[in-house]
Motif scaffolding. Sequence first.
Motif, PDB file in Angstrom:
ATOM      1  N   ARG A   4      -7.476  33.070   3.415  1.00  0.00           N
ATOM      2  CA  ARG A   4      -8.264  34.180   3.523  1.00  0.00           C
ATOM      3  C   ARG A   4      -7.896  34.913   5.571  1.00  0.00           C
ATOM      4  NH1 ARG A   4     -12.473  34.884   4.394  1.00  0.00           N
ATOM      5  NH2 ARG A   4     -13.245  37.699   4.362  1.00  0.00           N
ATOM      6  N   PRO A   5      -7.895  33.114   5.975  1.00  0.00           N
ATOM      7  CA  PRO A   5      -7.436  33.183   7.333  1.00  0.00           C
ATOM      8  C   PRO A   5      -5.335  34.521   7.535  1.00  0.00           C
ATOM      9  CG  PRO A   5      -8.469  31.107   6.993  1.00  0.00           C
ATOM     10  CD  PRO A   5      -8.722  32.122   5.964  1.00  0.00           C
ATOM     11  N   ALA A   6      -4.833  33.954   6.997  1.00  0.00           N
ATOM     12  CA  ALA A   6      -3.839  33.825   7.080  1.00  0.00           C
ATOM     13  C   ALA A   6      -3.194  35.455   6.656  1.00  0.00           C
ATOM     14  CB  ALA A   6      -2.593  33.201   6.030  1.00  0.00           C
ATOM     15  N   LEU A   7      -3.779  36.292   5.717  1.00  0.00           N
ATOM     16  CA  LEU A   7      -4.167  37.040   5.017  1.00  0.00           C
ATOM     17  C   LEU A   7      -4.661  38.292   5.847  1.00  0.00           C
ATOM     18  CD1 LEU A   7      -4.992  36.383   1.142  1.00  0.00           C
ATOM     19  CD2 LEU A   7      -2.089  37.125   2.122  1.00  0.00           C
ATOM     20  N   TYR A   8      -5.307  38.021   6.667  1.00  0.00           N
ATOM     21  CA  TYR A   8      -6.565  39.240   7.056  1.00  0.00           C
ATOM     22  C   TYR A   8      -6.884  38.440   8.103  1.00  0.00           C
ATOM     23  CZ  TYR A   8      -8.728  38.820   2.457  1.00  0.00           C
ATOM     24  OH  TYR A   8      -9.416  38.975   1.707  1.00  0.00           O
ATOM     25  N   GLN A   9      -7.043  37.525   8.957  1.00  0.00           N
ATOM     26  CA  GLN A   9      -7.760  37.219  10.297  1.00  0.00           C
ATOM     27  C   GLN A   9      -8.403  37.098  10.011  1.00  0.00           C
ATOM     28  OE1 GLN A   9      -5.351  40.441  10.460  1.00  0.00           O
ATOM     29  NE2 GLN A   9      -3.185  39.186  10.436  1.00  0.00           N
ATOM     30  N   ALA A  10      -9.380  36.625   8.821  1.00  0.00           N
ATOM     31  CA  ALA A  10     -10.390  36.400   8.378  1.00  0.00           C
ATOM     32  C   ALA A  10     -11.019  35.021   9.029  1.00  0.00           C
ATOM     33  CB  ALA A  10     -11.158  35.434   6.428  1.00  0.00           C
ATOM     34  N   VAL A  11     -12.215  34.999   9.726  1.00  0.00           N
ATOM     35  CA  VAL A  11     -12.755  34.396  10.424  1.00  0.00           C
ATOM     36  C   VAL A  11     -13.845  33.192  10.039  1.00  0.00           C
ATOM     37  CG1 VAL A  11     -13.692  33.857  12.824  1.00  0.00           C
ATOM     38  CG2 VAL A  11     -12.035  35.813  12.582  1.00  0.00           C
ATOM     39  N   TYR A  12     -14.118  32.490  10.420  1.00  0.00           N
ATOM     40  CA  TYR A  12     -14.644  31.364   9.909  1.00  0.00           C
ATOM     41  C   TYR A  12     -15.465  30.225  10.890  1.00  0.00           C
ATOM     42  CZ  TYR A  12     -13.664  32.068   5.696  1.00  0.00           C
ATOM     43  OH  TYR A  12     -12.642  32.964   3.860  1.00  0.00           O
ATOM     44  N   GLU A  13     -16.992  28.874  10.512  1.00  0.00           N
ATOM     45  CA  GLU A  13     -17.187  28.392  11.343  1.00  0.00           C
ATOM     46  C   GLU A  13     -18.100  27.652  11.152  1.00  0.00           C
ATOM     47  OE1 GLU A  13     -21.054  30.028  12.494  1.00  0.00           O
ATOM     48  OE2 GLU A  13     -20.143  30.726  14.810  1.00  0.00           O
ATOM     49  N   ALA A  14     -17.074  26.218  11.519  1.00  0.00           N
ATOM     50  CA  ALA A  14     -16.983  24.915  11.209  1.00  0.00           C
ATOM     51  C   ALA A  14     -17.795  24.033  12.010  1.00  0.00           C
ATOM     52  CB  ALA A  14     -15.908  24.376  10.815  1.00  0.00           C
ATOM     53  N   MET A  15     -17.922  22.362  11.600  1.00  0.00           N
ATOM     54  CA  MET A  15     -18.551  21.373  12.063  1.00  0.00           C
ATOM     55  C   MET A  15     -17.904  20.022  11.689  1.00  0.00           C
ATOM     56  SD  MET A  15     -22.205  21.552  10.985  1.00  0.00           S
ATOM     57  CE  MET A  15     -23.241  20.259  11.830  1.00  0.00           C
ATOM     58  N   LEU A  16     -17.693  19.302  12.914  1.00  0.00           N
ATOM     59  CA  LEU A  16     -18.362  17.357  12.045  1.00  0.00           C
ATOM     60  C   LEU A  16     -19.665  16.842  11.122  1.00  0.00           C
ATOM     61  CD1 LEU A  16     -16.086  16.679  14.989  1.00  0.00           C
ATOM     62  CD2 LEU A  16     -15.074  17.271  13.322  1.00  0.00           C
ATOM     63  N   VAL A  17     -19.110  16.783   9.742  1.00  0.00           N
ATOM     64  CA  VAL A  17     -19.888  16.539   9.348  1.00  0.00           C
ATOM     65  C   VAL A  17     -20.761  15.437   9.805  1.00  0.00           C
ATOM     66  CG1 VAL A  17     -20.947  15.307   7.183  1.00  0.00           C
ATOM     67  CG2 VAL A  17     -18.816  17.417   6.594  1.00  0.00           C
ATOM     68  N   GLU A  18     -20.902  14.530  10.487  1.00  0.00           N
ATOM     69  CA  GLU A  18     -21.756  13.466  11.031  1.00  0.00           C
ATOM     70  C   GLU A  18     -21.570  12.973  12.284  1.00  0.00           C
ATOM     71  OE1 GLU A  18     -19.347   9.574   9.475  1.00  0.00           O
ATOM     72  OE2 GLU A  18     -20.062  10.255   7.929  1.00  0.00           O
ATOM     73  N   LYS A  19     -21.334  14.604  13.170  1.00  0.00           N
ATOM     74  CA  LYS A  19     -21.541  14.591  15.030  1.00  0.00           C
ATOM     75  C   LYS A  19     -21.826  16.311  14.592  1.00  0.00           C
ATOM     76  CE  LYS A  19     -17.339  11.892  14.892  1.00  0.00           C
ATOM     77  NZ  LYS A  19     -16.076  11.597  15.845  1.00  0.00           N
ATOM     78  N   ALA A  20     -22.171  16.178  14.107  1.00  0.00           N
ATOM     79  CA  ALA A  20     -23.473  18.064  13.960  1.00  0.00           C
ATOM     80  C   ALA A  20     -23.998  18.045  15.373  1.00  0.00           C
ATOM     81  CB  ALA A  20     -24.453  17.891  13.174  1.00  0.00           C
ATOM     82  N   ASN A  21     -24.736  16.250  15.459  1.00  0.00           N
ATOM     83  CA  ASN A  21     -25.584  16.832  16.509  1.00  0.00           C
ATOM     84  C   ASN A  21     -25.023  16.595  17.867  1.00  0.00           C
ATOM     85  OD1 ASN A  21     -27.854  18.027  14.909  1.00  0.00           O
ATOM     86  ND2 ASN A  21     -28.086  15.586  14.738  1.00  0.00           N
ATOM     87  N   GLN A  22     -23.826  16.314  18.627  1.00  0.00           N
ATOM     88  CA  GLN A  22     -23.184  15.982  19.194  1.00  0.00           C
ATOM     89  C   GLN A  22     -22.835  17.291  19.711  1.00  0.00           C
ATOM     90  OE1 GLN A  22     -20.110  12.961  18.865  1.00  0.00           O
ATOM     91  NE2 GLN A  22     -21.392  11.896  17.687  1.00  0.00           N
ATOM     92  N   GLU A  23     -22.341  17.217  21.569  1.00  0.00           N
ATOM     93  CA  GLU A  23     -21.852  18.147  22.593  1.00  0.00           C
ATOM     94  C   GLU A  23     -20.547  18.475  21.963  1.00  0.00           C
ATOM     95  OE1 GLU A  23     -24.054  20.111  23.987  1.00  0.00           O
ATOM     96  OE2 GLU A  23     -25.144  19.497  23.263  1.00  0.00           O
ATOM     97  N   PRO A  24     -19.901  19.224  21.746  1.00  0.00           N
ATOM     98  CA  PRO A  24     -18.569  19.695  21.529  1.00  0.00           C
ATOM     99  C   PRO A  24     -17.460  19.991  23.251  1.00  0.00           C
ATOM    100  CG  PRO A  24     -19.905  21.974  21.945  1.00  0.00           C
ATOM    101  CD  PRO A  24     -20.813  21.200  21.942  1.00  0.00           C
ATOM    102  N   THR A  25     -16.753  18.890  22.869  1.00  0.00           N
ATOM    103  CA  THR A  25     -15.286  18.434  24.272  1.00  0.00           C
ATOM    104  C   THR A  25     -14.504  19.217  24.116  1.00  0.00           C
ATOM    105  OG1 THR A  25     -15.463  16.750  22.925  1.00  0.00           O
ATOM    106  CG2 THR A  25     -17.074  15.919  24.115  1.00  0.00           C
TER     107      THR A  25
END
Length: 301
Positions: free
Chosen positions: A193-214
């Motif tokens: 879907r992202p390659a076909l029509y630029q579909a957008v998703y959200e994601a997270m690291l399963v074991e680092k969900a509470n860590q701040e993004p860097t």
Amino acid sequence: MLENLAQEMQAKVQVMIRVTPGVEAHTHEYIRTAQTDSKFGIGISDPLLLEVVAQLRNSTVLCLTGFHCHIGSQILEEEPFGLAVERMMGLMSKVGKELGVCVTELNMGGGIGIRYTSADTPLTPQQVVRHITDQVTAVAQREGLPLPALYVEPGRAIVGEAGLTLYRIGSLKEVPGIRHYLSIDGGMSDNPRPALYQAVYEAMLVEKANQEPTIKVHLAGKHCETGDILIKDLLLPPVEPGDILAVFATGAYNYSMASHYNRTPKPAMVLVSRQGVFMLEERETYEDLVRQDRIPMHLRS
């Protein structure tokens, strides 16, 4: 063709006509399906439409029960549904007055959007159905039409947010001064879907969900296509090879669109519920991929 088959089988067949109502839903052009310039259905203003209705009226084996439309996918507003109802009910009134044909069913298709990202504010299926039924009732009263049997197809809205996809992190590549690419063990073969029509998703690291993004990364699929980028500018905490990444809202139009691109086996599908964990689809192997292959005798030596 259908009439000939029905005659050969001595069967009576109920049919609906797919109509393009000329409604441009506010979604990606590749998943709009009801604008005038579309490969789907017969245009609502095309003279061919009334000709087909008349032909079905005179058929001894085909029975026209109603009209069907589908205005697009991932629709987040009520207005396109209401406009489509207005035009489809107007068509039902027109064929009744001009051709004496009373159809009893109206299928408004699907298209109800879901929450792929925090920016999405989808309607609930209840809101969409209420809006459609209110519009159908209003037009029926205005035009003096009986209320049709009404159908909607809320497929994505039922299963989309129920699924997620897990990927294993590979390497991290830095292009100095430009961006980081984070590789995963999947990509456009399991989610095109992202390659076909630029579909957008959200994601997270399963074991680092509470860590701040860097770090901000482009999530790079494993396939030999520059466009195989699953998520752009994804913010994540510190990543390491082997980390598990969860991409949300992949319950619809993912496994059903998966392919063997680059001869890639499809991943497993697992159901997790209060009753336990159940395998729905076994992970494919390379042996599975070549099982149907055949080599002609003259090419074997």
